[in-house]
Design a protein around this motif. Structure first.
Motif, PDB file in Angstrom:
ATOM      1  N   VAL A 186       0.831  -1.202   0.000  1.00 50.14           N
ATOM      2  CA  VAL A 186       0.000   0.000   0.000  1.00 50.14           C
ATOM      3  C   VAL A 186       0.866   1.252   0.000  1.00 50.14           C
ATOM      4  CG1 VAL A 186      -1.949  -1.110   1.138  1.00 50.14           C
ATOM      5  CG2 VAL A 186      -0.173  -0.019   2.522  1.00 50.14           C
ATOM      6  N   ARG A 187       0.275   2.351  -0.445  1.00 46.44           N
ATOM      7  CA  ARG A 187       0.944   3.645  -0.414  1.00 46.44           C
ATOM      8  C   ARG A 187       0.921   4.200   1.013  1.00 46.44           C
ATOM      9  NH1 ARG A 187      -2.650   3.651  -4.887  1.00 46.44           N
ATOM     10  NH2 ARG A 187      -1.580   3.710  -6.905  1.00 46.44           N
ATOM     11  N   MET A 188       1.734   5.198   1.258  1.00 46.80           N
ATOM     12  CA  MET A 188       1.797   5.819   2.581  1.00 46.80           C
ATOM     13  C   MET A 188       0.415   6.307   3.029  1.00 46.80           C
ATOM     14  SD  MET A 188       3.704   7.085   5.167  1.00 46.80           S
ATOM     15  CE  MET A 188       5.374   7.572   4.707  1.00 46.80           C
ATOM     16  N   GLU A 189      -0.260   7.050   2.161  1.00 38.69           N
ATOM     17  CA  GLU A 189      -1.575   7.585   2.521  1.00 38.69           C
ATOM     18  C   GLU A 189      -2.563   6.463   2.814  1.00 38.69           C
ATOM     19  OE1 GLU A 189      -5.096  10.464   0.625  1.00 38.69           O
ATOM     20  OE2 GLU A 189      -3.323   9.938  -0.552  1.00 38.69           O
ATOM     21  N   ASP A 242      -5.969  15.217   6.458  1.00 36.05           N
ATOM     22  CA  ASP A 242      -5.461  14.831   5.143  1.00 36.05           C
ATOM     23  C   ASP A 242      -4.648  15.993   4.586  1.00 36.05           C
ATOM     24  OD1 ASP A 242      -5.181  14.331   2.301  1.00 36.05           O
ATOM     25  OD2 ASP A 242      -6.719  12.797   2.522  1.00 36.05           O
ATOM     26  N   GLN A 243      -3.318  15.811   4.560  1.00 36.12           N
ATOM     27  CA  GLN A 243      -2.435  16.886   4.132  1.00 36.12           C
ATOM     28  C   GLN A 243      -2.653  17.240   2.665  1.00 36.12           C
ATOM     29  OE1 GLN A 243      -0.451  18.623   6.162  1.00 36.12           O
ATOM     30  NE2 GLN A 243       0.135  19.969   4.465  1.00 36.12           N
ATOM     31  N   ALA A 244      -2.954  16.248   1.824  1.00 35.85           N
ATOM     32  CA  ALA A 244      -3.119  16.500   0.392  1.00 35.85           C
ATOM     33  C   ALA A 244      -4.418  17.255   0.104  1.00 35.85           C
ATOM     34  CB  ALA A 244      -3.087  15.186  -0.383  1.00 35.85           C
ATOM     35  N   GLU A 245      -5.512  16.822   0.731  1.00 34.91           N
ATOM     36  CA  GLU A 245      -6.809  17.428   0.459  1.00 34.91           C
ATOM     37  C   GLU A 245      -7.166  18.550   1.423  1.00 34.91           C
ATOM     38  OE1 GLU A 245      -9.791  14.452   0.247  1.00 34.91           O
ATOM     39  OE2 GLU A 245      -8.722  13.224  -1.236  1.00 34.91           O
ATOM     40  N   THR A 279      -2.608  10.329  26.056  1.00 35.75           N
ATOM     41  CA  THR A 279      -3.573  10.515  24.975  1.00 35.75           C
ATOM     42  C   THR A 279      -3.180   9.682  23.760  1.00 35.75           C
ATOM     43  OG1 THR A 279      -2.366  12.405  24.055  1.00 35.75           O
ATOM     44  CG2 THR A 279      -4.030  12.872  25.743  1.00 35.75           C
ATOM     45  N   PHE A 280      -4.123   9.548  22.819  1.00 33.73           N
ATOM     46  CA  PHE A 280      -3.870   8.840  21.576  1.00 33.73           C
ATOM     47  C   PHE A 280      -3.903   9.826  20.415  1.00 33.73           C
ATOM     48  CE2 PHE A 280      -4.514   5.127  24.033  1.00 33.73           C
ATOM     49  CZ  PHE A 280      -4.017   4.058  23.305  1.00 33.73           C
ATOM     50  N   GLY A 281      -3.045   9.604  19.443  1.00 32.61           N
ATOM     51  CA  GLY A 281      -3.014  10.456  18.261  1.00 32.61           C
ATOM     52  C   GLY A 281      -2.647   9.645  17.028  1.00 32.61           C
ATOM     53  N   MET A 282      -2.930  10.201  15.857  1.00 33.72           N
ATOM     54  CA  MET A 282      -2.661   9.523  14.603  1.00 33.72           C
ATOM     55  C   MET A 282      -1.175   9.563  14.267  1.00 33.72           C
ATOM     56  SD  MET A 282      -5.318   8.236  13.153  1.00 33.72           S
ATOM     57  CE  MET A 282      -4.522   8.008  11.564  1.00 33.72           C
ATOM     58  N   LEU A 283      -0.675   8.480  13.682  1.00 38.07           N
ATOM     59  CA  LEU A 283       0.630   8.537  13.045  1.00 38.07           C
ATOM     60  C   LEU A 283       0.492   9.365  11.775  1.00 38.07           C
ATOM     61  CD1 LEU A 283       0.981   5.866  14.841  1.00 38.07           C
ATOM     62  CD2 LEU A 283       2.664   5.198  13.117  1.00 38.07           C
ATOM     63  N   ASN A 284       1.501  10.155  11.450  1.00 39.08           N
ATOM     64  CA  ASN A 284       1.483  10.898  10.194  1.00 39.08           C
ATOM     65  C   ASN A 284       2.710  10.521   9.372  1.00 39.08           C
ATOM     66  OD1 ASN A 284       3.713  12.429  11.221  1.00 39.08           O
ATOM     67  ND2 ASN A 284       2.284  13.812  12.250  1.00 39.08           N
ATOM     68  N   GLU A 285       2.818  11.103   8.195  1.00 39.32           N
ATOM     69  CA  GLU A 285       3.903  10.732   7.281  1.00 39.32           C
ATOM     70  C   GLU A 285       5.275  11.018   7.894  1.00 39.32           C
ATOM     71  OE1 GLU A 285       3.527  12.177   3.337  1.00 39.32           O
ATOM     72  OE2 GLU A 285       1.433  11.567   3.112  1.00 39.32           O
ATOM     73  N   ASN A 286       5.401  12.135   8.578  1.00 40.07           N
ATOM     74  CA  ASN A 286       6.686  12.472   9.195  1.00 40.07           C
ATOM     75  C   ASN A 286       7.086  11.456  10.257  1.00 40.07           C
ATOM     76  OD1 ASN A 286       6.999  14.770   7.610  1.00 40.07           O
ATOM     77  ND2 ASN A 286       5.993  16.101   9.096  1.00 40.07           N
ATOM     78  N   THR A 287       6.095  10.996  11.032  1.00 40.83           N
ATOM     79  CA  THR A 287       6.374   9.999  12.058  1.00 40.83           C
ATOM     80  C   THR A 287       6.829   8.688  11.432  1.00 40.83           C
ATOM     81  OG1 THR A 287       4.709  10.985  13.514  1.00 40.83           O
ATOM     82  CG2 THR A 287       5.415   8.745  14.021  1.00 40.83           C
ATOM     83  N   THR A 300      11.847   4.253   2.130  1.00 42.40           N
ATOM     84  CA  THR A 300      10.577   4.977   2.101  1.00 42.40           C
ATOM     85  C   THR A 300       9.455   3.963   1.931  1.00 42.40           C
ATOM     86  OG1 THR A 300      10.517   5.252  -0.312  1.00 42.40           O
ATOM     87  CG2 THR A 300      11.745   6.914   0.958  1.00 42.40           C
ATOM     88  N   ALA A 301       8.220   4.425   2.113  1.00 41.01           N
ATOM     89  CA  ALA A 301       7.069   3.541   1.921  1.00 41.01           C
ATOM     90  C   ALA A 301       7.033   3.013   0.494  1.00 41.01           C
ATOM     91  CB  ALA A 301       5.777   4.295   2.250  1.00 41.01           C
TER      92      ALA A 301
END
Length: 270
Positions: free
Chosen positions: A40-43, A111-114, A132-140, A165-166
């Motif tokens: 799968v892609r990163m997104e 969504d960084q792209a949209e 707390t809980f948070g989303m993983l992002n591309e930088n992470t 890279t992914a």
């Protein structure tokens, strides 16, 4: 439920947060194996949710886990049958996120792209940060991959200057599919490619694999033809063939260029 921070100091160095180290280790493992086993892609990785997991029962009764990939680059949903290895990775993620006996937390993802904030969803790639809980992002994700390469590079010089890279894992997935006999159009469907040429660009096929697959093709074709078509030629037949070839050489002349690449008279002039 709160989490106790455990810090240790070894050899008089800086204090190390063992809880944070364990979090990084788990999510590095989860990211690498999900990328490697799904392509799968990163997104698409970061958009996986608990709702992405489906199942399919074959006529034989066997149940196969499916991973539904939300529309991304091609704006088309696709389904990836999960191998036992991939199913294990996804199961471990769910087990971790439900360790406190509650449903997976509903989070919003930016969504960084949209430039849009998603509806609350049970995303799989969310992690605990302090209480707390948070989303993983591309930088992470990129940071985790970079740290993993650096650690491996300390023991294996081949990884010293690498930065995965992914998309690298996506290419590995495509190559592994084709090199193990999966038709390229099936690989394209699993990767979400609209064009077979795009999939071909991802694949690194080694010479040994080319020879093996072509030999397998020839063997399969021969099994479909009458046995007499592939018998060993007799001495007489082989002699007639060599005589015919020698006659062709006399007619065309002898030169260091392939036949028909230059006119026969030109060969004589050479």
């Amino acid at each position: 439920m709160g989490v106790t921070t455990v810090r240790v100091r070894a050899g008089g160095g800086d204090a190390v947060n063992l809880v944070a180290m364990e979090e990084d280790a788990f999510w590095t493992w989860a990211v690498v194996h999900t990328l490697r086993l799904s392509g799968v892609r990163m997104e698409e990785l970061l958009e996986l949710t608990h709702l992405s997991i489906r199942q399919y029962q074959r006529p034989s009764g066997e149940v196969i886990g499916l991973l539904v990939i939300a529309p991304s680059k091609t704006d088309r949903e696709r389904v990836i049958p999960m191998s036992a290895e991939l199913f294990h990775v996804i199961a471990q993620i769910i087990r971790r996120l439900t360790a406190d006996r509650r449903a997976i937390r509903l989070l919003r993802r930016w969504d960084q792209a949209e430039k849009l904030l998603s509806e609350p969803m049970p995303f799989l790639f969310q992690r605990r940060h302090n209480s707390t809980f948070g989303m993983l992002n591309e930088n992470t994700v990129m940071r985790l991959l970079r740290k993993a390469c650096n650690r491996i590079g300390q023991h294996d010089p081949r990884f010293a200057d690498l930065a995965f890279t992914a998309h690298d894992f996506r290419r590995l997935f495509a190559t592994d599919l084709v090199n193990n006999g999966v038709p390229i159009h099936i690989g394209a469907a699993l990767l979400g490619h609209l064009s077979l040429q795009t999939t071909s660009g991802y694949v690194a096929v080694f010479n040994g694999e080319l020879v093996r697959h072509y030999q397998q093709f020839l063997d399969n074709r021969r099994r479909l033809r009458p046995d007499g078509e592939y018998r060993t030629p007799t001495r007489t037949e082989w002699g007639e063939f060599e005589e015919h070839f020698d006659t062709r050489k006399v007619e065309l002349g002898t030169c260091g260029r392939p036949y028909a690449s230059v006119p026969p008279r030109a060969c004589l002039l050479l």
